[in-house]
Design a protein around this motif. Structure first.
Motif, PDB file in Angstrom:
ATOM      1  N   GLU A  65       0.655  -1.357   0.096  1.00 54.21           N
ATOM      2  CA  GLU A  65      -0.022   0.109  -0.061  1.00 54.21           C
ATOM      3  C   GLU A  65       0.602   1.364  -0.289  1.00 54.21           C
ATOM      4  O   GLU A  65       0.356   2.422  -0.106  1.00 54.21           O
ATOM      5  N   LEU A  66       2.125   1.128   0.074  1.00 51.52           N
ATOM      6  CA  LEU A  66       3.160   2.362   0.305  1.00 51.52           C
ATOM      7  C   LEU A  66       2.739   3.313  -0.699  1.00 51.52           C
ATOM      8  O   LEU A  66       2.754   4.604  -0.002  1.00 51.52           O
ATOM      9  N   GLU A  67       2.985   3.164  -1.926  1.00 58.10           N
ATOM     10  CA  GLU A  67       2.940   4.250  -2.809  1.00 58.10           C
ATOM     11  C   GLU A  67       1.465   4.949  -2.907  1.00 58.10           C
ATOM     12  O   GLU A  67       1.338   6.158  -2.776  1.00 58.10           O
ATOM     13  N   TRP A  68       0.417   4.159  -2.663  1.00 61.56           N
ATOM     14  CA  TRP A  68      -1.109   4.836  -2.631  1.00 61.56           C
ATOM     15  C   TRP A  68      -1.095   5.800  -1.215  1.00 61.56           C
ATOM     16  O   TRP A  68      -1.753   6.707  -1.503  1.00 61.56           O
ATOM     17  N   ARG A  69      -0.462   5.239  -0.363  1.00 61.51           N
ATOM     18  CA  ARG A  69      -0.451   5.973   1.050  1.00 61.51           C
ATOM     19  C   ARG A  69       0.231   7.291   1.187  1.00 61.51           C
ATOM     20  O   ARG A  69      -0.151   8.391   1.907  1.00 61.51           O
ATOM     21  N   LEU A  70       1.495   7.152   0.620  1.00 69.21           N
ATOM     22  CA  LEU A  70       2.461   8.234   0.579  1.00 69.21           C
ATOM     23  C   LEU A  70       2.462   9.171  -0.832  1.00 69.21           C
ATOM     24  O   LEU A  70       3.007  10.443  -0.517  1.00 69.21           O
ATOM     25  N   ASP A  71       1.718   8.923  -1.475  1.00 71.52           N
ATOM     26  CA  ASP A  71       1.722   9.819  -2.943  1.00 71.52           C
ATOM     27  C   ASP A  71       0.745  11.073  -2.526  1.00 71.52           C
ATOM     28  O   ASP A  71      -0.290  11.173  -2.188  1.00 71.52           O
ATOM     29  N   PRO A  72       1.433  12.192  -2.250  1.00 72.24           N
ATOM     30  CA  PRO A  72       0.865  13.367  -1.830  1.00 72.24           C
ATOM     31  C   PRO A  72      -0.424  13.771  -2.915  1.00 72.24           C
ATOM     32  O   PRO A  72      -1.322  14.366  -2.208  1.00 72.24           O
ATOM     33  N   GLN A  73      -0.272  13.392  -4.036  1.00 74.54           N
ATOM     34  CA  GLN A  73      -1.451  13.641  -5.081  1.00 74.54           C
ATOM     35  C   GLN A  73      -2.557  12.544  -4.996  1.00 74.54           C
ATOM     36  O   GLN A  73      -3.535  12.837  -5.848  1.00 74.54           O
ATOM     37  N   GLY A  74      -2.393  11.729  -4.268  1.00 77.93           N
ATOM     38  CA  GLY A  74      -3.136  10.211  -4.414  1.00 77.93           C
ATOM     39  C   GLY A  74      -4.422  10.373  -3.869  1.00 77.93           C
ATOM     40  O   GLY A  74      -4.569  11.075  -2.771  1.00 77.93           O
ATOM     41  N   SER A  75      -5.511   9.758  -4.225  1.00 75.01           N
ATOM     42  CA  SER A  75      -6.853   9.753  -3.502  1.00 75.01           C
ATOM     43  C   SER A  75      -6.819   8.872  -2.172  1.00 75.01           C
ATOM     44  O   SER A  75      -7.680   9.112  -1.273  1.00 75.01           O
TER      45      SER A  75
END
Length: 135
Positions: A65-75
Motif C-alpha cells: 500500500e506504500l505508494e498509494w498511502r504516501l503519494d501526496p497527490q493520491g486519492s
C-alpha cells in the motif's frame, strides 16, 4: 528490456538504487523523527510487527500500500503525506526491501525519500525505543 541487455540480479539492483539514496543510520533517523524533520514509515508485515514490536510514532503502512498511502497527490493518501518535500525514512526488517521502496517513492516525486540502514533490527540493536504491538 532489449535483447542485448543482460538481466540484473537483486544484489546489483540494490547497489544501483542505493547509489541514489542518502541512507540513514538508526540514531540519525531517531533524531530526525523526534525533531519533526522526518516521517518514519514502517513497511514490515504484521507478523514481524507482532513479534518484534513497533517504532513509536512511525506510520505503519504495509509494503503493498506504500505508494498509494504516501503519494501526496493520491486519492488514498495518508494524512501524513503532506507534500513532495516530505523527508520519508522507510523501515523494513533488515534494510533491503526498504531501499527498493524508497526508490519507488522517489519515482512518485518524494525526492527526499530514503531508508534506514539495517532496518528495524538495527533500530532495536541501537537500543532505540520499541513499543509492544497494539493489542
Amino acid at each position: 528490456m532489449a535483447v542485448s541487455e543482460r538481466p540484473v540480479g537483486i544484489d546489483e539492483l540494490l547497489d544501483r538504487v542505493r547509489e541514489g539514496l542518502d541512507r540513514v543510520e538508526a540514531r540519525e533517523a531517531h533524531d530526525a523523527a523526534r525533531a519533526g524533520e522526518a516521517l518514519l514509515v514502517d513497511i514490515r508485515y504484521a507478523a514481524l510487527r507482532e513479534r518484534d514490536g513497533l517504532i513509536p510514532g512511525a506510520l505503519v503502512v504495509e509494503r503493498n500500500e506504500l505508494e498509494w498511502r504516501l503519494d501526496p497527490q493520491g486519492s488514498h493518501r495518508a494524512p501524513e503525506a503532506t507534500g513532495h518535500d516530505l523527508r520519508v525514512v522507510v523501515v523494513c526488517n533488515e534494510g533491503y526491501a526498504s531501499s527498493l521502496a524508497a526508490t519507488s517513492l522517489r519515482q512518485l516525486g518524494l525526492h527526499r525519500a530514503t531508508d534506514l540502514v539495517g532496518g528495524f533490527q538495527a533500530w532495536r540493536a541501537n537500543g532505540l525505543p520499541v513499543a509492544p504491538p497494539a493489542a
